[in-house]
Each structure stands twice: as C-alpha cells, then as structure tokens.
Design a protein around this motif. Structure first.
Motif, PDB file in Angstrom:
ATOM      1  N   VAL A   1      11.882 -14.062 -20.965  1.00 56.94           N
ATOM      2  CA  VAL A   1      12.576 -12.874 -20.830  1.00 56.94           C
ATOM      3  C   VAL A   1      13.728 -13.171 -21.461  1.00 56.94           C
ATOM      4  CG1 VAL A   1      13.739 -11.434 -19.719  1.00 56.94           C
ATOM      5  CG2 VAL A   1      11.484 -11.176 -19.377  1.00 56.94           C
ATOM      6  N   VAL A   2      14.437 -12.569 -22.472  1.00 58.49           N
ATOM      7  CA  VAL A   2      16.035 -13.506 -23.181  1.00 58.49           C
ATOM      8  C   VAL A   2      16.680 -12.214 -23.146  1.00 58.49           C
ATOM      9  CG1 VAL A   2      14.424 -14.528 -25.137  1.00 58.49           C
ATOM     10  CG2 VAL A   2      15.260 -12.685 -25.098  1.00 58.49           C
ATOM     11  N   LYS A   3      16.392 -11.085 -21.901  1.00 56.06           N
ATOM     12  CA  LYS A   3      17.501  -9.895 -22.125  1.00 56.06           C
ATOM     13  C   LYS A   3      17.417  -8.963 -20.852  1.00 56.06           C
ATOM     14  CE  LYS A   3      21.227  -7.382 -23.977  1.00 56.06           C
ATOM     15  NZ  LYS A   3      21.267  -6.464 -25.604  1.00 56.06           N
ATOM     16  N   GLY A   4      18.089  -9.008 -20.120  1.00 55.89           N
ATOM     17  CA  GLY A   4      17.698  -7.821 -18.761  1.00 55.89           C
ATOM     18  C   GLY A   4      17.355  -8.418 -17.195  1.00 55.89           C
ATOM     19  N   ASP A   5      16.783  -7.918 -16.673  1.00 51.35           N
ATOM     20  CA  ASP A   5      16.352  -8.501 -15.590  1.00 51.35           C
ATOM     21  C   ASP A   5      15.021  -7.759 -14.912  1.00 51.35           C
ATOM     22  OD1 ASP A   5      15.585 -10.126 -12.817  1.00 51.35           O
ATOM     23  OD2 ASP A   5      17.464  -9.335 -11.916  1.00 51.35           O
ATOM     24  N   PRO A   6      13.878  -7.817 -15.236  1.00 52.15           N
ATOM     25  CA  PRO A   6      12.727  -7.399 -14.907  1.00 52.15           C
ATOM     26  C   PRO A   6      12.520  -7.594 -13.148  1.00 52.15           C
ATOM     27  CG  PRO A   6      12.350  -8.767 -16.112  1.00 52.15           C
ATOM     28  CD  PRO A   6      13.923  -9.012 -16.650  1.00 52.15           C
ATOM     29  N   THR A   7      11.715  -6.883 -12.591  1.00 51.12           N
ATOM     30  CA  THR A   7      11.091  -6.748 -11.494  1.00 51.12           C
ATOM     31  C   THR A   7       9.497  -7.244 -11.995  1.00 51.12           C
ATOM     32  OG1 THR A   7       9.920  -4.559 -11.772  1.00 51.12           O
ATOM     33  CG2 THR A   7      12.169  -4.676 -10.841  1.00 51.12           C
ATOM     34  N   PRO A   8       9.037  -8.296 -10.895  1.00 55.29           N
ATOM     35  CA  PRO A   8       7.424  -8.628 -11.511  1.00 55.29           C
ATOM     36  C   PRO A   8       6.658  -7.349 -11.902  1.00 55.29           C
ATOM     37  CG  PRO A   8       8.857  -9.173  -8.968  1.00 55.29           C
ATOM     38  CD  PRO A   8       9.487  -8.439  -9.554  1.00 55.29           C
ATOM     39  N   GLU A   9       7.046  -6.318 -11.281  1.00 55.56           N
ATOM     40  CA  GLU A   9       5.589  -5.280 -11.757  1.00 55.56           C
ATOM     41  C   GLU A   9       6.093  -4.878 -13.266  1.00 55.56           C
ATOM     42  OE1 GLU A   9       7.669  -4.544  -8.371  1.00 55.56           O
ATOM     43  OE2 GLU A   9       6.947  -4.734  -6.845  1.00 55.56           O
ATOM     44  N   GLU A  10       7.728  -4.882 -13.681  1.00 58.39           N
ATOM     45  CA  GLU A  10       7.273  -4.815 -14.401  1.00 58.39           C
ATOM     46  C   GLU A  10       6.973  -5.236 -15.637  1.00 58.39           C
ATOM     47  OE1 GLU A  10      11.676  -2.010 -14.668  1.00 58.39           O
ATOM     48  OE2 GLU A  10      11.765  -4.294 -14.808  1.00 58.39           O
ATOM     49  N   LEU A  11       6.948  -7.166 -15.523  1.00 53.60           N
ATOM     50  CA  LEU A  11       6.109  -8.166 -15.678  1.00 53.60           C
ATOM     51  C   LEU A  11       4.931  -8.574 -15.812  1.00 53.60           C
ATOM     52  CD1 LEU A  11       8.609 -11.178 -15.395  1.00 53.60           C
ATOM     53  CD2 LEU A  11       8.427  -9.644 -17.288  1.00 53.60           C
ATOM     54  N   ALA A  12       4.469  -7.516 -14.848  1.00 55.70           N
ATOM     55  CA  ALA A  12       3.249  -7.435 -14.703  1.00 55.70           C
ATOM     56  C   ALA A  12       2.957  -6.729 -16.034  1.00 55.70           C
ATOM     57  CB  ALA A  12       2.364  -7.564 -13.245  1.00 55.70           C
ATOM     58  N   ALA A  13       2.782  -5.857 -15.715  1.00 59.85           N
ATOM     59  CA  ALA A  13       2.437  -4.071 -16.919  1.00 59.85           C
ATOM     60  C   ALA A  13       2.630  -5.081 -17.797  1.00 59.85           C
ATOM     61  CB  ALA A  13       3.878  -3.117 -16.762  1.00 59.85           C
ATOM     62  N   LEU A  14       3.484  -4.900 -18.630  1.00 57.57           N
ATOM     63  CA  LEU A  14       4.597  -5.989 -19.935  1.00 57.57           C
ATOM     64  C   LEU A  14       2.963  -7.199 -19.943  1.00 57.57           C
ATOM     65  CD1 LEU A  14       5.358  -6.133 -22.370  1.00 57.57           C
ATOM     66  CD2 LEU A  14       7.329  -8.252 -21.464  1.00 57.57           C
ATOM     67  N   VAL A  15       2.683  -8.442 -19.071  1.00 54.08           N
ATOM     68  CA  VAL A  15       1.210  -8.599 -19.291  1.00 54.08           C
ATOM     69  C   VAL A  15      -0.031  -8.920 -19.224  1.00 54.08           C
ATOM     70  CG1 VAL A  15      -0.011 -11.110 -18.259  1.00 54.08           C
ATOM     71  CG2 VAL A  15       2.444 -10.897 -18.696  1.00 54.08           C
ATOM     72  N   ALA A  16      -0.118  -7.795 -18.781  1.00 56.69           N
ATOM     73  CA  ALA A  16      -1.471  -7.175 -18.995  1.00 56.69           C
ATOM     74  C   ALA A  16      -1.310  -5.972 -20.706  1.00 56.69           C
ATOM     75  CB  ALA A  16      -1.673  -5.307 -17.895  1.00 56.69           C
ATOM     76  N   VAL A  17      -0.317  -5.286 -20.708  1.00 56.57           N
ATOM     77  CA  VAL A  17      -1.006  -4.460 -22.307  1.00 56.57           C
ATOM     78  C   VAL A  17      -1.056  -5.197 -23.086  1.00 56.57           C
ATOM     79  CG1 VAL A  17       1.139  -2.939 -23.986  1.00 56.57           C
ATOM     80  CG2 VAL A  17       0.332  -2.573 -21.664  1.00 56.57           C
ATOM     81  N   ILE A  18      -0.127  -6.465 -23.303  1.00 55.97           N
ATOM     82  CA  ILE A  18      -0.702  -7.039 -24.867  1.00 55.97           C
ATOM     83  C   ILE A  18      -1.229  -8.588 -24.167  1.00 55.97           C
ATOM     84  CG2 ILE A  18       0.463  -9.908 -24.783  1.00 55.97           C
ATOM     85  CD1 ILE A  18       2.909  -9.590 -23.975  1.00 55.97           C
ATOM     86  N   THR A  19      -2.514  -8.459 -22.774  1.00 57.54           N
ATOM     87  CA  THR A  19      -3.767  -8.738 -22.979  1.00 57.54           C
ATOM     88  C   THR A  19      -4.538  -8.139 -22.998  1.00 57.54           C
ATOM     89  OG1 THR A  19      -2.414 -10.366 -20.637  1.00 57.54           O
ATOM     90  CG2 THR A  19      -5.321  -9.882 -21.382  1.00 57.54           C
ATOM     91  N   ALA A  20      -4.044  -6.785 -23.103  1.00 56.45           N
ATOM     92  CA  ALA A  20      -5.160  -6.037 -23.245  1.00 56.45           C
ATOM     93  C   ALA A  20      -5.684  -5.910 -24.704  1.00 56.45           C
ATOM     94  CB  ALA A  20      -4.793  -4.517 -22.872  1.00 56.45           C
ATOM     95  N   ARG A  21      -4.313  -5.723 -25.935  1.00 64.30           N
ATOM     96  CA  ARG A  21      -4.067  -5.568 -27.172  1.00 64.30           C
ATOM     97  C   ARG A  21      -5.009  -7.093 -27.587  1.00 64.30           C
ATOM     98  NH1 ARG A  21      -0.099  -1.467 -29.637  1.00 64.30           N
ATOM     99  NH2 ARG A  21      -0.980  -2.893 -31.439  1.00 64.30           N
ATOM    100  N   SER A  22      -4.530  -8.780 -27.218  1.00 66.59           N
ATOM    101  CA  SER A  22      -4.496  -9.039 -27.898  1.00 66.59           C
ATOM    102  C   SER A  22      -6.403  -9.360 -27.598  1.00 66.59           C
ATOM    103  CB  SER A  22      -4.563 -10.289 -27.801  1.00 66.59           C
ATOM    104  OG  SER A  22      -4.314 -10.813 -25.944  1.00 66.59           O
TER     105      SER A  22
END
Length: 69
Positions: A9-30
């Motif tokens: 994360v280079v900008k902002g302060d995401p919550t653990p839930e937001e990071l988990a959602a991002l990882v889930a999307v990236i994992t599903a797409r890959s």
C-alpha cells in the motif's frame, strides 16, 4: 524465498477488511486466468456412434446389405 512483499500500500490507510477484499479479488482473477477453459466435446456415447454408423445409401438390395456391414 524472497522476503519482499507481493502487495504494498503506497497511499492511504486501508482497513484490514479492505485489504482482505483486495487480496480476494486479485486471487480470484489470477486463479481464473490460470485455469484453461475445457473445450466442448460430445459425450463418449455420441462419439462412438458417430464413428460406428455408416451412411445409408438407397438402392436395389440395399436393405439386405444393411444387415451385413
């Protein structure tokens, strides 16, 4: 084994839930990109009969020949 982070994360302060959602999307797409699509094919039964049958040819005496391929 590399100790570099895969995601940073280079900008902002995401919550653990937001990071988990991002990882889930990236994992599903890959995962979807890695699995090749299975080609459509006929069932084994249909494929067998497609090759076992001979085309019907009309003509004198052909009904007799159809019983003895």
């Amino acid at each position: 084994m590399s100790t570099e982070p895969i995601l940073q994360v280079v900008k902002g302060d995401p919550t653990p839930e937001e990071l988990a959602a991002l990882v889930a999307v990236i994992t599903a797409r890959s995962a979807a990109a890695v699995v090749p699509a299975e080609p459509d094919r006929a069932s084994d039964w249909a494929t067998y009969w497609r090759h076992a049958r001979q085309p019907f040819h009309a003509g004198p005496g052909r009904w007799r020949a159809s019983a003895h391929p």
